[in-house]
Enzyme design. Structure first.
Site, PDB file in Angstrom:
ATOM      1  N   ASP A   1      45.948  42.448  39.436  1.00 36.10           N
ATOM      2  CA  ASP A   1      45.353  41.316  38.717  1.00 36.10           C
ATOM      3  C   ASP A   1      45.217  41.606  37.240  1.00 36.10           C
ATOM      4  O   ASP A   1      45.301  42.742  36.808  1.00 36.10           O
ATOM      5  CB  ASP A   1      43.920  41.121  39.209  1.00 36.10           C
ATOM      6  CG  ASP A   1      43.883  40.468  40.566  1.00 36.10           C
ATOM      7  OD1 ASP A   1      44.944  40.065  41.035  1.00 36.10           O
ATOM      8  OD2 ASP A   1      42.778  40.383  41.125  1.00 36.10           O
TER       9      ASP A   1
ATOM     10  N   LYS B   1      45.595  35.735  37.739  1.00 35.61           N
ATOM     11  CA  LYS B   1      44.193  35.467  38.021  1.00 35.61           C
ATOM     12  C   LYS B   1      43.379  35.309  36.753  1.00 35.61           C
ATOM     13  O   LYS B   1      42.176  35.403  36.795  1.00 35.61           O
ATOM     14  CB  LYS B   1      43.541  36.551  38.893  1.00 35.61           C
ATOM     15  CG  LYS B   1      43.886  36.478  40.372  1.00 35.61           C
ATOM     16  CD  LYS B   1      43.066  35.401  41.048  1.00 35.61           C
ATOM     17  CE  LYS B   1      43.361  35.339  42.532  1.00 35.61           C
ATOM     18  NZ  LYS B   1      42.794  36.437  43.275  1.00 35.61           N
TER      19      LYS B   1
ATOM     20  N   MET C   1      31.788  35.601  36.184  1.00 39.29           N
ATOM     21  CA  MET C   1      32.650  34.492  35.732  1.00 39.29           C
ATOM     22  C   MET C   1      31.854  33.415  35.022  1.00 39.29           C
ATOM     23  O   MET C   1      32.162  32.250  35.121  1.00 39.29           O
ATOM     24  CB  MET C   1      33.377  33.857  36.929  1.00 39.29           C
ATOM     25  CG  MET C   1      34.228  34.835  37.667  1.00 39.29           C
ATOM     26  SD  MET C   1      35.101  34.080  39.028  1.00 39.29           S
ATOM     27  CE  MET C   1      33.953  34.259  40.358  1.00 39.29           C
TER      28      MET C   1
HETATM   29  N1  SAH Z   1      35.770  41.716  42.194  1.00 39.41           N
HETATM   30  C1  SAH Z   1      35.246  41.827  40.848  1.00 39.41           C
HETATM   31  C2  SAH Z   1      34.785  40.508  40.293  1.00 39.41           C
HETATM   32  C3  SAH Z   1      35.855  39.496  40.153  1.00 39.41           C
HETATM   33  S1  SAH Z   1      35.268  38.025  39.446  1.00 39.41           S
HETATM   34  C4  SAH Z   1      34.122  42.858  40.828  1.00 39.41           C
HETATM   35  O1  SAH Z   1      33.651  43.289  41.865  1.00 39.41           O
HETATM   36  O2  SAH Z   1      33.710  43.219  39.731  1.00 39.41           O
HETATM   37  C5  SAH Z   1      35.652  38.250  37.770  1.00 39.41           C
HETATM   38  C6  SAH Z   1      34.391  38.364  36.955  1.00 39.41           C
HETATM   39  O3  SAH Z   1      33.849  39.676  37.078  1.00 39.41           O
HETATM   40  C7  SAH Z   1      34.610  38.206  35.475  1.00 39.41           C
HETATM   41  O4  SAH Z   1      34.680  36.873  35.085  1.00 39.41           O
HETATM   42  C8  SAH Z   1      33.395  38.884  34.907  1.00 39.41           C
HETATM   43  O5  SAH Z   1      32.256  38.076  34.996  1.00 39.41           O
HETATM   44  C9  SAH Z   1      33.215  40.031  35.892  1.00 39.41           C
HETATM   45  N2  SAH Z   1      33.826  41.251  35.398  1.00 39.41           N
HETATM   46  C10 SAH Z   1      34.790  41.972  35.996  1.00 39.41           C
HETATM   47  N3  SAH Z   1      35.086  43.074  35.271  1.00 39.41           N
HETATM   48  C11 SAH Z   1      34.282  43.043  34.192  1.00 39.41           C
HETATM   49  C12 SAH Z   1      34.089  43.903  33.085  1.00 39.41           C
HETATM   50  N4  SAH Z   1      34.805  45.027  32.925  1.00 39.41           N
HETATM   51  N5  SAH Z   1      33.168  43.556  32.152  1.00 39.41           N
HETATM   52  C13 SAH Z   1      32.455  42.447  32.279  1.00 39.41           C
HETATM   53  N6  SAH Z   1      32.583  41.598  33.316  1.00 39.41           N
HETATM   54  C14 SAH Z   1      33.472  41.896  34.265  1.00 39.41           C
END
Ligand code: SAH
Length: 456
Positions: free
Chosen positions: A246, A268, A381
């Protein structure tokens, strides 16, 4: 990069070392393991060099450096304690096109000596391009301590196994796959532990059970910092033949993939579903059915707002074997790296992860439950919807001065943390160029950021 690491066949390389002190001694000490054609030119010899000369391991020319000591086809090491003499030797060497290494002068050298870890036939050479000998020594010692002294036994074992496999399996891809299975089995550790019989039994089993079924690894890549990968994630990432990843997976993590793996970006980004979800699910199953080891690499944890569940549902239905490896979810990674504990005895006894994904411009969330006191909210998100969300929280009774943090690119080198209050957050978003991915944390724990922020 200025230095190309190559391995030279050593037995017929002739070395002429100018100098008889400690530096020359160190070079000879290294070279003597590789070649017997070493000449040392010096009117004086360090005692260890003298011992080599007495045993006939080096040829000693008892003289000051002269042009006719240098002859074509040899390699030169200028290690006298006089920089001018070393320069003079370099000119003689250049005239005969002999590669030269000058002590303390990498700029004018054609080759330099790496630090070596010798586990014959395995050889590890470490160099910092002469910029930091202390670092090179440090790395050498670290690696040396970490690498079993029985690697030569493992090398012999694997080399014998290679011959057997080569004669019995023609197909290159099948052989590569088998090797990945063998090297990730208990075999290497058993050989290193001196239990070669048990290792052989394991190999026989792996070779006999070579079903051509593939497998899917659904792996959480964490929030960005590669050091937050689990050991299991790294191991499986390295094994994959095909990778589907992704946007959230950082490039530094993709580096861990096998260089021969087939890489597929499946998007994505919001509103940029490079490949629709249903197609991704099917692609994973199809590749595994071809006998491939398939890696589905997702940001954070695959089971937290990652649709990981949907992807393996299809695999389960189609009886494709799979494994799931959890990753550090954005909430954990971002809160740790921002110094905002998600729970704290004085501020929050519970934490709630919600998705701020908007449908038709509004978020359909159980507002009443979200304003519960002593609860931390983590919104995934949420950047585009955060104004709407804070207005709703206020409308449902949350205090306007509740602390809120936006963490942009958490755990990554570009991480930035913006703190504000529910009432003010709209302005913060308007006045700063904040880009995805961003995680939102709401609650009194955010007030700890000032004190506990540790990332410089
Ligand atoms: N499966 C992922 C989340 C996916 S949804 C997890 O467990 O982290 C995607 C959202 O995750 C983004 O829009 C943001 O809100 C958050 N996110 C993922 N990585 C991030 C990062 N490095 N810094 C800040 N927000 C993050």
């Amino acid at each position: 990069m200025n230095w190309l690491p190559l391995l030279h066949r050593s037995n017929d390389v002739k070395f002429i070392i100018f100098g008889g002190g400690q530096v020359a001694q160190r070079k000879v000490q290294t070279l003597i393991k590789f070649t017997s054609a070493i000449t040392v030119v010096s009117p004086r010899l360090d005692s260890r060099l003298q011992a080599f000369a007495d045993k006939g391991q080096i040829l000693h020319i008892n003289a000051l450096a002269q042009q006719d000591h240098v002859y074509a086809g040899s390699r030169i090491v200028a290690a006298t304690d006089d920089a001018q003499v070393n320069q003079q030797i370099a000119q003689w060497a250049k005239r005969l096109a002999c590669p030269i290494s000058i002590a303390d002068d990498p700029e004018n050298s054609d080759f330099i000596f790496p630090a070596i870890i010798d586990r014959n036939p395995v050889m590890i050479a470490i160099s910092s391009a002469s910029e930091s000998p202390a670092l090179t020594r440090y790395l050498r010692n670290q690696l040396d301590a970490a690498l079993s002294s029985r690697i030569p036994q493992l090398a012999r074992f694997v080399s014998a196994l290679r011959k057997t496999i080569r004669t019995s399996i023609d197909d290159t891809q099948q052989r590569q796959q088998l090797w990945r299975k063998l090297m990730s089995s208990a075999m290497p550790n058993l050989v290193l532990a001196g239990k070669e019989d048990q290792a052989k039994a394991i190999c026989d089993e792996v070779i006999a059970n070579q079903d051509h079924n593939g497998e899917v690894f659904l792996v959480g890549a964490g929030p960005g910092d590669p050091e937050l990968l689990t050991l299991k994630a790294v191991r499986l990432i390295q094994q994959a033949d095909v990778v589907f990843y992704d946007r959230l997976v950082s490039p530094a993590i993709l580096e861990y993939c096998n260089s021969k793996a087939e890489m597929h970006y499946v998007g994505k980004a919001k509103a940029d579903h490079a490949v629709p979800q249903d197609d991704i699910n099917q692609l994973l199953a199809d590749h595994a059915k071809l006998g491939k080891t398939v890696l589905r690499l997702k940001g954070g944890d695959p089971f937290i707002f990652g649709r990981g569940g949907e992807e393996i549902e299809l695999l389960a239905e189609q009886q494709v074997p799979f494994q799931v490896v959890p990753g550090i979810t954005a909430a954990s990674g971002c809160s740790s790296y921002a110094g905002i504990p998600l729970t704290h005895r004085d501020y929050a006894q519970s934490v709630r992860f919600v998705t701020g994904h908007l449908k038709d411009g509004t978020a359909d969330l159980p507002w009443q439950e979200l304003i519960h006191p002593q609860q931390t909210l983590v919104i995934y998100m949420g950047l585009t919807g955060i104004r709407h969300i804070s207005q709703e929280l206020i409308a449902h009774g949350m205090s306007t001065d509740t602390p809120i943090a936006l963490i942009e690119k958490g755990t990554q080198p570009e991480q930035a943390v913006y703190t504000s209050t529910l009432a003010e957050i709209g302005n913060v978003i308007a006045n700063n160029k904040i880009s995805a991915p961003t995680l939102t944390i709401i609650g009194d724990v955010v007030s700890l950021h000032k004190k506990l922020s540790w990332l410089k």
